[in-house]
Design a protein around this motif. Sequence first.
Motif, PDB file in Angstrom:
ATOM      1  N   VAL A   5       0.866  -1.168  -0.071  1.00 28.43           N
ATOM      2  CA  VAL A   5      -0.007  -0.049   0.041  1.00 28.43           C
ATOM      3  C   VAL A   5       0.881   1.289  -0.181  1.00 28.43           C
ATOM      4  O   VAL A   5       0.597   2.216  -0.674  1.00 28.43           O
ATOM      5  CB  VAL A   5      -0.807  -0.060   1.262  1.00 28.43           C
ATOM      6  N   ARG A   6       1.867   1.261   0.670  1.00 29.57           N
ATOM      7  CA  ARG A   6       2.538   2.627   1.002  1.00 29.57           C
ATOM      8  C   ARG A   6       3.433   2.956  -0.147  1.00 29.57           C
ATOM      9  O   ARG A   6       4.087   3.905  -0.644  1.00 29.57           O
ATOM     10  CB  ARG A   6       3.639   2.667   2.155  1.00 29.57           C
ATOM     11  N   GLN A   7       3.595   1.895  -1.220  1.00 26.59           N
ATOM     12  CA  GLN A   7       4.262   2.114  -2.418  1.00 26.59           C
ATOM     13  C   GLN A   7       3.562   3.123  -3.262  1.00 26.59           C
ATOM     14  O   GLN A   7       3.973   3.758  -4.347  1.00 26.59           O
ATOM     15  CB  GLN A   7       4.469   0.907  -3.314  1.00 26.59           C
ATOM     16  N   GLY A   8       2.236   3.448  -3.061  1.00 32.01           N
ATOM     17  CA  GLY A   8       1.549   4.443  -3.794  1.00 32.01           C
ATOM     18  C   GLY A   8       1.946   5.696  -3.319  1.00 32.01           C
ATOM     19  O   GLY A   8       1.423   6.609  -4.278  1.00 32.01           O
ATOM     20  N   LEU A   9       2.512   5.890  -2.271  1.00 33.04           N
ATOM     21  CA  LEU A   9       3.025   7.381  -1.867  1.00 33.04           C
ATOM     22  C   LEU A   9       3.919   8.064  -2.724  1.00 33.04           C
ATOM     23  O   LEU A   9       4.843   7.234  -3.199  1.00 33.04           O
ATOM     24  CB  LEU A   9       3.318   7.256  -0.505  1.00 33.04           C
ATOM     25  N   SER A  10       4.232   9.226  -2.971  1.00 28.08           N
ATOM     26  CA  SER A  10       5.375   9.709  -3.548  1.00 28.08           C
ATOM     27  C   SER A  10       6.593   9.526  -2.727  1.00 28.08           C
ATOM     28  O   SER A  10       7.613   9.140  -3.252  1.00 28.08           O
ATOM     29  CB  SER A  10       5.070  11.440  -3.517  1.00 28.08           C
ATOM     30  N   ASN A  11       6.566   9.418  -1.575  1.00 22.37           N
ATOM     31  CA  ASN A  11       7.550   9.031  -0.797  1.00 22.37           C
ATOM     32  C   ASN A  11       6.982   7.959   0.325  1.00 22.37           C
ATOM     33  O   ASN A  11       6.461   8.020   1.393  1.00 22.37           O
ATOM     34  CB  ASN A  11       7.988  10.150   0.189  1.00 22.37           C
ATOM     35  N   PRO A  12       7.424   6.519  -0.074  1.00 19.76           N
ATOM     36  CA  PRO A  12       6.941   5.406   0.759  1.00 19.76           C
ATOM     37  C   PRO A  12       7.230   5.385   1.923  1.00 19.76           C
ATOM     38  O   PRO A  12       6.679   4.555   2.803  1.00 19.76           O
ATOM     39  CB  PRO A  12       7.669   4.209  -0.076  1.00 19.76           C
ATOM     40  N   ALA A  13       8.313   6.054   2.654  1.00 17.89           N
ATOM     41  CA  ALA A  13       8.545   6.247   3.844  1.00 17.89           C
ATOM     42  C   ALA A  13       7.725   6.856   4.903  1.00 17.89           C
ATOM     43  O   ALA A  13       7.859   7.014   6.092  1.00 17.89           O
ATOM     44  CB  ALA A  13       9.989   6.773   4.060  1.00 17.89           C
ATOM     45  N   ASN A  14       6.762   7.461   4.199  1.00 19.78           N
ATOM     46  CA  ASN A  14       5.722   8.319   4.983  1.00 19.78           C
ATOM     47  C   ASN A  14       4.600   7.464   5.353  1.00 19.78           C
ATOM     48  O   ASN A  14       3.569   7.834   4.841  1.00 19.78           O
ATOM     49  CB  ASN A  14       5.431   9.758   4.082  1.00 19.78           C
ATOM     50  N   TYR A  15       4.745   6.605   6.286  1.00 22.45           N
ATOM     51  CA  TYR A  15       3.965   5.821   6.693  1.00 22.45           C
ATOM     52  C   TYR A  15       4.084   5.422   8.159  1.00 22.45           C
ATOM     53  O   TYR A  15       5.364   5.569   8.747  1.00 22.45           O
ATOM     54  CB  TYR A  15       3.820   4.351   6.132  1.00 22.45           C
ATOM     55  N   THR A  16       2.997   5.134   8.829  1.00 19.73           N
ATOM     56  CA  THR A  16       3.219   4.714  10.215  1.00 19.73           C
ATOM     57  C   THR A  16       2.286   3.249  10.427  1.00 19.73           C
ATOM     58  O   THR A  16       1.102   3.399   9.978  1.00 19.73           O
ATOM     59  CB  THR A  16       3.095   5.761  11.173  1.00 19.73           C
ATOM     60  N   VAL A  17       2.426   2.389  11.257  1.00 20.61           N
ATOM     61  CA  VAL A  17       1.882   1.414  11.805  1.00 20.61           C
ATOM     62  C   VAL A  17       1.570   1.595  13.177  1.00 20.61           C
ATOM     63  O   VAL A  17       2.469   1.474  13.844  1.00 20.61           O
ATOM     64  CB  VAL A  17       2.359  -0.009  11.452  1.00 20.61           C
ATOM     65  N   ILE A  18       0.200   1.588  13.521  1.00 19.43           N
ATOM     66  CA  ILE A  18      -0.132   2.091  14.884  1.00 19.43           C
ATOM     67  C   ILE A  18      -0.042   0.929  15.897  1.00 19.43           C
ATOM     68  O   ILE A  18      -0.490  -0.121  15.475  1.00 19.43           O
ATOM     69  CB  ILE A  18      -1.550   2.672  14.948  1.00 19.43           C
ATOM     70  N   ASN A  19       0.272   1.037  16.880  1.00 19.61           N
ATOM     71  CA  ASN A  19       0.399  -0.147  17.930  1.00 19.61           C
ATOM     72  C   ASN A  19      -0.327   0.459  19.333  1.00 19.61           C
ATOM     73  O   ASN A  19       0.461   1.273  19.884  1.00 19.61           O
ATOM     74  CB  ASN A  19       1.765  -0.387  18.267  1.00 19.61           C
ATOM     75  N   CYS A  20      -1.417   0.108  19.615  1.00 17.99           N
ATOM     76  CA  CYS A  20      -2.293   0.537  20.577  1.00 17.99           C
ATOM     77  C   CYS A  20      -3.327  -0.380  21.591  1.00 17.99           C
ATOM     78  O   CYS A  20      -2.935  -1.600  20.934  1.00 17.99           O
ATOM     79  CB  CYS A  20      -3.202   1.803  20.360  1.00 17.99           C
ATOM     80  N   ASP A  21      -3.840  -0.004  22.292  1.00 20.24           N
ATOM     81  CA  ASP A  21      -4.576  -0.935  23.328  1.00 20.24           C
ATOM     82  C   ASP A  21      -5.948  -0.761  23.131  1.00 20.24           C
ATOM     83  O   ASP A  21      -6.639  -0.132  23.803  1.00 20.24           O
ATOM     84  CB  ASP A  21      -4.203  -0.910  24.738  1.00 20.24           C
TER      85      ASP A  21
END
Length: 283
Positions: A46-62
């Motif tokens: 999915v993140r490869q669709g961004l102009s900068n694929p590094a602009n992603y985060t995966v949330i880790n919460c409770d």
Amino acid sequence: MGSLFLAMLAPGANAADVTGVAFVHGTGQQTNAYQDYWKPQMVDSVRQGLSNPANYTVINCDFEQYMWDSRAAGCLAGQLTSFINQRGITRLVVVTHSNGGNVMRWIMSNPTWDSRYPSIIDKLVRVNAIAPSSAGTPLADAVMNGNVFEQSLGWLLGYKSDAVRMQQESWMAVYNGQYLYGTSGRPGLPRTFRSVVGSDVESAIWDSDSYCGGYAENVGLETTQNWLDDCSDGFLECSSQSAAGSVWFVDKSRTRDREPLSHNQSRRACFRLDTILRSDMQQ
């Protein structure tokens, strides 16, 4: 040349915009949702669709807590704020699944609850909510009543957590009627909230498609589907998935070979779901 450049920009964007994507998991306490909930194949596609694929985060919460709890919405707000600030995000797209849609709707519906909410809403472009539990599920009632679902769906729901209690249909009706926006008769959400609806479960042992996302999980979901409407993903009825915001699409209308997405498959790279979401990053 200038007009060509402008034409290449996504609608609503400008040359200075920085688009990022956040993956927001569903029910459960996550410490490595990249590996355990979404899987790298889904996130990295999915993140490869961004102009900068590094602009992603995966949330880790409770997300075993009530949606408004500091360990749920508070944690989500904190991680989204850090991501926005650290990466200079001006356009935020959220991809969420199941109960994660409820936590996002809490933030969008209650901007005065937390000082971080307004800035997040300001940057937010849309929420792509995959199989959101917007109106709850009969299975949450079953789990809270302590019947067989408590064991058969333990991997998916957790046990008698506050998040499961919250997703009982009658409880979600109260929240939707008083505290959340986006459902029928309520104010609209401040940003686009659109759902991908999972409409069926397939688990034939001879069908290779039944193994995407985990064969055992799909078998379990096909079993629980017997207690739900004909249109369901094994955990949520289509009416619940469609209750808030708008429907982006129902699985079979866009998936490869018109395959349905079970509740487990809709958080994985199954039947070109990841490529649909990847293309959306460019909008």
